[in-house]
Design an enzyme around this catalytic site. Structure first.
Site, short mmCIF file in Angstrom:
data_model
loop_
_atom_site.label_atom_id
_atom_site.label_comp_id
_atom_site.label_asym_id
_atom_site.label_seq_id
_atom_site.Cartn_x
_atom_site.Cartn_y
_atom_site.Cartn_z
CB SER C 23 -23.12 7.58 117.48
OG SER C 23 -22.54 8.83 117.22
CE LYS C 47 -25.53 16.51 115.71
NZ LYS C 47 -26.26 17.47 115.06
CB CYS C 132 -11.95 9.90 114.06
SG CYS C 132 -13.54 9.97 114.81
CE LYS C 169 -20.19 3.05 116.56
NZ LYS C 169 -21.38 3.86 116.26
CB ILE C 195 -19.17 -3.36 114.43
CG1 ILE C 195 -20.36 -3.62 113.52
CG2 ILE C 195 -18.68 -4.64 115.08
CD1 ILE C 195 -20.11 -4.52 112.32
CB THR C 197 -19.75 2.00 108.97
OG1 THR C 197 -18.75 3.01 109.16
CG2 THR C 197 -21.10 2.56 109.37
N GLY C 221 -26.23 -1.26 107.94
CA GLY C 221 -27.48 -1.91 107.56
C GLY C 221 -27.40 -3.43 107.66
N GLY C 249 -26.99 -3.35 111.60
CA GLY C 249 -28.05 -3.99 110.82
C GLY C 249 -29.24 -4.48 111.58
CB THR C 271 -28.92 1.73 108.69
OG1 THR C 271 -27.55 2.08 108.80
CG2 THR C 271 -29.36 1.92 107.26
C1 LIG Z 1 -25.44 8.19 108.31
C2 LIG Z 1 -24.63 7.57 109.40
C3 LIG Z 1 -23.90 8.39 110.25
C4 LIG Z 1 -23.13 7.83 111.28
N1 LIG Z 1 -22.43 8.66 112.11
C5 LIG Z 1 -21.74 8.12 113.16
C6 LIG Z 1 -21.08 8.95 114.10
O1 LIG Z 1 -21.12 10.17 114.02
N2 LIG Z 1 -20.38 8.36 115.10
C7 LIG Z 1 -20.32 7.01 115.24
O2 LIG Z 1 -19.69 6.52 116.20
N3 LIG Z 1 -20.95 6.18 114.38
C8 LIG Z 1 -21.66 6.70 113.35
N4 LIG Z 1 -22.32 5.87 112.47
C9 LIG Z 1 -22.25 4.42 112.67
C10 LIG Z 1 -23.47 3.90 113.44
O3 LIG Z 1 -23.54 4.47 114.72
C11 LIG Z 1 -23.44 2.37 113.55
O4 LIG Z 1 -22.29 1.99 114.27
C12 LIG Z 1 -23.41 1.68 112.21
O5 LIG Z 1 -24.19 2.40 111.27
C13 LIG Z 1 -23.91 0.24 112.28
O6 LIG Z 1 -25.23 0.16 112.73
P1 LIG Z 1 -26.52 0.11 111.74
O7 LIG Z 1 -26.25 -0.98 110.74
O8 LIG Z 1 -27.67 -0.19 112.63
O9 LIG Z 1 -26.62 1.44 111.09
C14 LIG Z 1 -23.09 6.42 111.45
C15 LIG Z 1 -23.83 5.61 110.59
C16 LIG Z 1 -24.59 6.15 109.58
C17 LIG Z 1 -25.37 5.25 108.68
#
Ligand SMILES: Cc1cc2nc3c(=O)[nH]c(=O)nc-3n(C[C@H](O)[C@H](O)[C@H](O)COP(=O)(O)O)c2cc1C
Ligand SMILES: Cc1cc2nc3c(=O)[nH]c(=O)nc-3n(C[C@H](O)[C@H](O)[C@H](O)COP(=O)(O)OP(=O)(O)OC[C@H]3O[C@@H](n4cnc5c(N)ncnc54)[C@H](O)[C@@H]3O)c2cc1C
Ligand SMILES: Cc1cc2nc3c(=O)[nH]c(=O)nc-3n(C[C@H](O)[C@H](O)[C@H](O)COP(=O)(O)OP(=O)(O)OC[C@H]3O[C@@H](n4cnc5c(N)ncnc54)[C@H](O)[C@@H]3O)c2cc1C
Ligand SMILES: Cc1cc2nc3c(=O)[nH]c(=O)nc-3n(C[C@H](O)[C@H](O)[C@H](O)COP(=O)(O)O)c2cc1C
Ligand code: FES
Ligand code: FES
Lengths: 283, 310, 310, 283
Positions: C23, C47, C132, C169, C195, C197, C221, C249, C271
């Site tokens: 998302s 998103k 949130c 989530k 997870i 962030t 990441g 990541g 990411t």
């Molecule tokens: C730019 C950005 C926007 C994100 N927006 C959302 C969001 O709107 N809703 C949500 O549940 N997670 C959001 N996340 C979190 C990601 O869905 C994901 O859980 C997190 O980035 C870890 O995965 P990754 O390391 O592969 O990015 C966002 C992450 C990034 C980097």
């Protein structure tokens, strides 16, 4: 009260790559290291930063020193035999002549030399043979008979350069797949050879499984066994405590650092059996 | 040429500069002393010491991760007796500034350790590593809850006597680190150490099993720096008068400066020493250059600067 | 040639393969569809959508960190009406499998969003982003506490009706993620997404101020992968029958495999798509190769494999 | 319902470095990009992966395209002007001929061309002049008068290659330190030039502060202003929402992505004043 085994000669330098050649599945890499070369003893290793400036690889990689030449045409140099295994070693193998790497050495213990002549057997698995050639030369100069046994999974993984072979009295090869020398695991061939050659001391370097098998044989024959172990090392200089092996101590088990108390250790002191260690630790 | 007052204070104690080693990342000091004199450090923080000698965990004890690493040493160490007999006298002889880190599995053990330290001269502070599994309470680490954290700090406070500063080292693996900080500050600590490692795991995709013998391990290195900066910023915001020893992924003067701007009064170098034994010295000289470049004459003016004048 | 059953299930829904987008990292899908057909994804997770349109935060909204990044978007989006009018029909037209992520500032908002979604056809699941800030409760995020998490999930469950799977989530920024998982599973979720962030901060050492306009941001990441693996492993250990959408990541098939071995039934790519728009496709083909290489005929046999046979 | 501005020509390729020369404080780098070159319009940019395989830098870097040559001796090629600023751009500047980089392009919007002849002023700050030369050529071919104004903090930071200069009717330089051309900020010189040259449309590219000052002037003179903005971009392809600028919309403020709705945007639509944005957003 400094642990007496810290290698006091260790220095951190930028070392230039002066040669990098493929040798079967390995890379034979030569570095200009200046004065450092003079302080190196067979069995020592170096720890090298990998991946370059923006690297996500934050830990050094350890490599046994294959040869050290004190005063060559380019000053002091050391040679490594590197298997491109994962990210770090592959990066190192991809270095071009003229590039510099951040290198710390010499680190760790070196092979002990018998005080009187002895029949020595040097056993190497894969690139584990690398540090044995310098040892062979040293032993030969001290008047020892040197028999070498090199093994690997398959023929081209045996690292045995021509110059190296010249220094030994006998050379036996073994391969798991029978593609060269004796068919089978290196440890299977050892007992017969020990009897035939009248071996009095064993030096070994290679995968932990091989070392463990040799330790058992050495115990059966009741002969000394110095082995160079290979545990994952985060620092190489004794500050992280990740590189330990379990050795026997009065109480029960002691975890000693293979980067300071090793990599060359007394094979009879190490507790090779994981189960035995767990039991002794009461896990 | 500008001159810089590089000294810093934690509780009643003054340190010549703010660059410390991190507990567990400098062993007993002897190994690093081969690369630079320990007197160059603001302080050496010793590996966490326990009441008895400990074998620690089986190997593998480490796994490299992107811009970080996991460790699972299991607090291997000689125990307080051997430590006071061997390590401390050697460090004192080197004229190193010493902060002793202590760890226990029960509240009582922290008390015992503190009592042993009260008579020892040559120590500048005690760092209380409360990120240890609490064997009396389902194995959760003390630092996870305000009440267990406070119990440990009170045991230390009661037993240590005198004016040895007490630094509580907190874990970032909590819902609200400010809440834990508040509790230990209330219990009388003189400073905080932020942050300990994050709980992580790596699975070896060849063996298809957890890579570490201990399964989970502590994540450290540059990967966790943003978490450290955030934790320091939040805690300094809430308690601007409590000195913080910052740590987490510092590998350059720029990194150290970032933690200082967030609110750290000193910065410990951990994992970076594994990448380079000289890391602490590099950080120190780069930091001093940066401070001068940015116009600071007194290091302490930079502490928490990111909070001001916005 | 081995064949591989690559399909996976969450609740009552089947997905052709376990590679999803994360998302907030695939926008509305249209931008990625330029690089590969969205039908190639197990699912696209939209998103997080809110009831009203949102402007989001000021810039800078991002900061690169070692092997990671911080983001602080502030849930910019068109609001549920425009989303249902524009984005969903387009995705349905593409024949993409859709998981809708929802976010609210109050428990009621989650209820309102769920009611809006119950009549919408073409959706395979709803992901409830509970990370949130809860405006009704000191701005702490819902996912920080079991009770607020449960309140949200119950509002969703009550309003969504039918058999649309609900995925909660969770945030890793908690003392005990298993406790939160237990609470939401008890409240009736069909799956978990692990997870979100980690809360982090970067300070710009030139301006000497927090780099992001929103000061703190979410760390994502490869840097956080060990934390994701640990969280997934812990939760799968406690609740082996609850499907987990793993993320954090993942940038290669090896990384995805690691999360699956830990217990993930599907893996979201976040990411990594910023580094390479094709990342999800790369991960998918590498993962399929790895599974075949390791002798798996059915993807589902690999889920949680690291827990077994030790 | 695809946002109509997505650049449909975008492709991800491995592009070979075929030239890399220092040009003052910048690097002028040429990449072989094959067919991609044909789809590039002035104002488009590319996004490049930096740091190599083990890199801790996980995000792409955006660079404006200086020139695109459809059918050169090496096939299609593009040229960039790169300032070695931080880790990523420094890495790019260090690439040797023959190395490959992972590149996505063309991305983003391009400069709009007036339908009838017009007096155009092209204003570039630092390396911001790079995309203006291709635009100048295009405008000239369409019969426009092209006046160029280039500024920088100091003389050697003005990027103004010989070939580029030839296409314009007039060239004015400004430097903050007076080391070349008019002494002062570029925006100070503009009003007089607009009057003297009868400028009807402004194109600009450079730091946000400069663009903002020009937008104000354009408003005062009531002339069209297309500017190429530069916001931090995590993805460059529209999926992350980090690269936004605030523009005026019916309600109040709308954050639009500069990688899709930009980098070339209508300067009058952007709300340049941060305070105004905050107020409109009710922060
Ligand atoms: C730019 C950005 C926007 C994100 N927006 C959302 C969001 O709107 N809703 C949500 O549940 N997670 C959001 N996340 C979190 C990601 O869905 C994901 O859980 C997190 O980035 C870890 O995965 P990754 O390391 O592969 O990015 C966002 C992450 C990034 C980097
Ligand atoms: C004392 C010593 C001497 C060595 N001598 C040689 C040599 O002469 N030639 C040679 O090719 N290799 C040698 N090795 C192994 C070499 O260090 C590993 O090949 C290398 O660390 C693998 O790193 P990588 O980045 O390629 O692999 P990765 O799998 O990416 O490494 C990840 C992490 O695991 C560690 N690791 C992985 N494999 C090993 C291993 N086999 N031993 C120790 N740590 C490992 C790495 O150090 C790194 O921290 C030696 C290791 C030690 C400890
Ligand atoms: C549309 C566009 C066109 C550009 N054209 C050019 C060009 O033609 N020549 C050139 O030299 N540079 C150009 N830039 C800026 C270039 O992308 C930055 O110099 C580069 O990102 C800096 O990266 P770094 O790794 O060297 O710096 P670092 O400071 O290490 O970068 C850290 C992070 O901040 C971001 N960042 C840092 N500086 C900038 C900046 N000025 N603009 C945007 N993001 C930034 C980076 O992308 C990265 O994610 C352009 C940027 C954009 C958005
Ligand atoms: C190998 C290793 C051992 C550690 N041992 C201890 C310890 O004994 N006591 C302690 O409080 N912290 C210990 N830590 C945590 C560090 O002191 C430090 O808080 C953490 O690693 C973050 O800093 P860094 O990223 O600079 O390493 C250890 C860390 C590592 C990597
Ligand atoms: S590798 Fe760090 S102590 Fe041996
Ligand atoms: S850079 Fe990602 S949306 Fe523009």
């Amino acid at each position: 009260m400094i642990p007496h085994k810290i290698n006091k000669a260790a220095k951190q330098i930028l070392a230039e790559v002066i040669s990098n050649k493929k040798f079967g599945p390995y890379h034979h890499i030569v570095f200009a290291v200046g004065d450092m070369a003079a302080s190196i003893k067979p069995g020592n290793f170096v720890a090298i930063s990998v991946g370059g400036e923006q690297s996500s690889l934050i830990l050094r990689r350890a490599f046994a020193i294959y040869r050290a030449i004190d005063k060559g045409p380019m000053g002091g140099s050391i040679e490594l035999v590197v298997a491109p295994h994962g990210q770090g070693s592959s990066w190192l193998c991809a270095r071009a002549i003229g590039e510099f790497v951040d290198l710390i050495g010499p680190l760790g213990t070196s092979f002990g030399i018998p005080t009187s002549n002895a029949n020595a057997m040097l056993i190497g698995g894969g690139y584990g043979s690398a540090p044995l050639f310098a040892l062979a030369e040293l032993l030969k100069n001290r008047g020892c008979r040197v028999d070498m046994v090199l093994g690997a999974s398959t023929a081209n993984k045996i690292f045995a350069p021509l110059e190296g072979k010249r220094t030994v009295s006998s050379l036996t090869l073994t391969t798991d797949d029978g593609s060269a020398g004796i068919h089978g695991q290196i440890s299977e061939a050892i007992p017969r050879l020990i009897r035939e050659l009248g071996t009095e001391v064993i030096y070994s370097c290679g995968p932990m499984g091989m070392l463990s098998a040799i330790a058992k044989i050495a115990k059966e024959f009741d002969i000394a066994h110095q082995c160079s172990v290979e545990e994952s090392m985060a620092c190489g200089i004794g500050v992280c405590m990740t590189c330990v092996v379990p050795i026997r101590s009065e109480e029960n088990v002691k975890m000693v650092r293979t980067c300071i108390d090793g990599p060359v250790m007394d094979g009879s002191q190490i507790i090779w059996d994981r189960k035995e260690v767990s039991d002794l630790m009461g896990l | 040429m500008s001159t810089l007052d590089f000294s810093t204070k934690i509780g009643s104690k003054r340190f010549s500069n703010p660059i410390f080693t991190a507990s567990g990342c400098a062993s007993s000091g002897q190994e690093l002393s081969q690369f630079f004199p320990l007197t160059e450090l603001g302080a050496i923080v010793t590996k966490s010491i326990m009441t008895k000698s400990r074998t620690g965990r089986l190997t593998p004890r480490m796994a490299e991760t992107p811009s970080g690493m996991l460790n699972s040493i299991g607090l291997q160490g000689p125990g307080i007796d051997a430590f006071l007999e061997n390590d401390i006298p050697w460090l004192v002889e080197q004229k190193a500034k010493i902060i002793v880190s202590i760890a226990g599995e029960t509240v009582d053990e922290y008390g015992v350790l503190s009592r042993r330290l009260r008579a020892v001269s040559g120590i500048s502070a005690v760092e209380v590593n409360i990120s240890c599994p609490n064997v009396e309470n389902r194995g959760q680490v003390f630092a996870c809850h305000p009440d267990t954290s406070v119990a440990v700090i009170e045991a230390v406070r009661r037993n240590i006597g005198g004016e040895l500063p007490i630094i509580a080292k907190l874990s970032p693996d909590v819902t609200d680190i400010v809440e834990i900080a508040a509790a230990v500050i209330n219990a009388g600590v003189d400073g905080l150490a932020l942050i300990n490692t994050l709980l992580g795991m790596v699975i070896d995709t060849n063996s298809m099993r957890p890579k570490l013998a201990g399964k989970t391990g502590g994540l450290s290195g540059p990967a966790i720096r943003p978490v450290a900066v955030r934790a320091i910023y939040q805690v300094h915001q809430a308690f601007p008068n409590t000195p913080i020893v910052g740590m987490g992924g510092v590998a350059s003067g720029r990194d150290a400066f970032e933690l200082i701007l967030a609110g750290a009064s000193a910065v410990s170098i951990g994992t970076a020493s594994f990448g380079s034994p000289n890391a602490a010295m590099l950080v120190k000289s780069q930091l001093s250059d940066l401070l001068i470049e940015r116009g600071f004459n007194d290091f302490r003016d930079a502490i928490g600067f990111a909070h001001r004048g916005l």
